[in-house]
Design a protein around this motif. Structure first.
Motif, PDB file in Angstrom:
ATOM      1  N   ILE A   1       0.814  -3.886  -0.623  1.00 49.05           N
ATOM      2  CA  ILE A   1       1.666  -3.997  -1.805  1.00 49.05           C
ATOM      3  C   ILE A   1       2.570  -2.781  -1.853  1.00 49.05           C
ATOM      4  O   ILE A   1       2.101  -1.649  -1.764  1.00 49.05           O
ATOM      5  N   ASN A   2       3.855  -3.035  -2.037  1.00 47.38           N
ATOM      6  CA  ASN A   2       4.812  -1.948  -2.146  1.00 47.38           C
ATOM      7  C   ASN A   2       4.462  -1.117  -3.380  1.00 47.38           C
ATOM      8  O   ASN A   2       4.171  -1.669  -4.443  1.00 47.38           O
ATOM      9  N   TYR A   3       4.505   0.209  -3.253  1.00 54.45           N
ATOM     10  CA  TYR A   3       4.136   1.076  -4.370  1.00 54.45           C
ATOM     11  C   TYR A   3       4.987   0.800  -5.601  1.00 54.45           C
ATOM     12  O   TYR A   3       4.476   0.732  -6.719  1.00 54.45           O
ATOM     13  N   SER A   4       6.293   0.597  -5.415  1.00 59.42           N
ATOM     14  CA  SER A   4       7.165   0.372  -6.578  1.00 59.42           C
ATOM     15  C   SER A   4       6.812  -0.941  -7.286  1.00 59.42           C
ATOM     16  O   SER A   4       6.883  -1.028  -8.512  1.00 59.42           O
ATOM     17  N   THR A   5       6.394  -1.949  -6.535  1.00 60.02           N
ATOM     18  CA  THR A   5       5.961  -3.209  -7.143  1.00 60.02           C
ATOM     19  C   THR A   5       4.706  -2.990  -7.970  1.00 60.02           C
ATOM     20  O   THR A   5       4.615  -3.430  -9.120  1.00 60.02           O
ATOM     21  N   PHE A   6       3.742  -2.290  -7.409  1.00 58.97           N
ATOM     22  CA  PHE A   6       2.497  -1.995  -8.121  1.00 58.97           C
ATOM     23  C   PHE A   6       2.786  -1.189  -9.391  1.00 58.97           C
ATOM     24  O   PHE A   6       2.281  -1.515 -10.472  1.00 58.97           O
ATOM     25  N   ALA A   7       3.609  -0.163  -9.282  1.00 56.87           N
ATOM     26  CA  ALA A   7       3.944   0.666 -10.437  1.00 56.87           C
ATOM     27  C   ALA A   7       4.636  -0.159 -11.518  1.00 56.87           C
ATOM     28  O   ALA A   7       4.393   0.030 -12.713  1.00 56.87           O
ATOM     29  N   GLN A   8       5.472  -1.094 -11.106  1.00 56.97           N
ATOM     30  CA  GLN A   8       6.166  -1.963 -12.063  1.00 56.97           C
ATOM     31  C   GLN A   8       5.163  -2.858 -12.803  1.00 56.97           C
ATOM     32  O   GLN A   8       5.275  -3.056 -14.008  1.00 56.97           O
ATOM     33  N   TRP A   9       4.169  -3.391 -12.104  1.00 55.50           N
ATOM     34  CA  TRP A   9       3.131  -4.209 -12.741  1.00 55.50           C
ATOM     35  C   TRP A   9       2.395  -3.403 -13.808  1.00 55.50           C
ATOM     36  O   TRP A   9       2.153  -3.877 -14.907  1.00 55.50           O
ATOM     37  N   VAL A  10       2.007  -2.182 -13.437  1.00 59.72           N
ATOM     38  CA  VAL A  10       1.273  -1.329 -14.380  1.00 59.72           C
ATOM     39  C   VAL A  10       2.148  -1.009 -15.584  1.00 59.72           C
ATOM     40  O   VAL A  10       1.695  -1.059 -16.731  1.00 59.72           O
ATOM     41  N   GLN A  11       3.417  -0.701 -15.350  1.00 60.98           N
ATOM     42  CA  GLN A  11       4.339  -0.380 -16.442  1.00 60.98           C
ATOM     43  C   GLN A  11       4.504  -1.583 -17.380  1.00 60.98           C
ATOM     44  O   GLN A  11       4.476  -1.442 -18.601  1.00 60.98           O
ATOM     45  N   LYS A  12       4.662  -2.790 -16.824  1.00 61.36           N
ATOM     46  CA  LYS A  12       4.790  -3.986 -17.648  1.00 61.36           C
ATOM     47  C   LYS A  12       3.531  -4.215 -18.478  1.00 61.36           C
ATOM     48  O   LYS A  12       3.594  -4.588 -19.647  1.00 61.36           O
TER      49      LYS A  12
END
Length: 82
Positions: free
Chosen positions: A3-14
């Motif tokens: 999983i791309n780090y930015s994708t994971f970070a976006q999920w957590v932020q949402k």
């Protein structure tokens, strides 16, 4: 897990944004915080079912794409019981 780090970070932020947004009366009863689970996908033979195995022994086999909503409903119904 690929999983791309930015994708994971976006999920957590949402998730954090959704968690902070609704007033307490709107939150789903028994809702828990963000939970991540490992999904192990092994190569399968053509036509083999997708097997969803939950802790506690619950097992579901999907043989058609149309069964996905049924398994999602099953997992949600069993949430917190397995």
């Amino acid at each position: 897990a690929g999983i791309n780090y930015s994708t994971f970070a976006q999920w957590v932020q949402k998730h954090r944004h959704r968690k902070a947004s609704p007033p307490p009366a709107v939150r789903r009863p028994g809702a828990r915080g963000l939970q991540l689970v490992e999904a192990v996908v092994a190569p399968a033979a053509k036509g083999a079912p997708l097997v969803v195995q939950l802790p506690g022994g619950v097992r579901a086999e999907l043989r058609a794409e149309g069964q996905v909503p049924l398994v999602v409903a099953l997992v949600r119904a069993l949430e917190g019981r397995c």
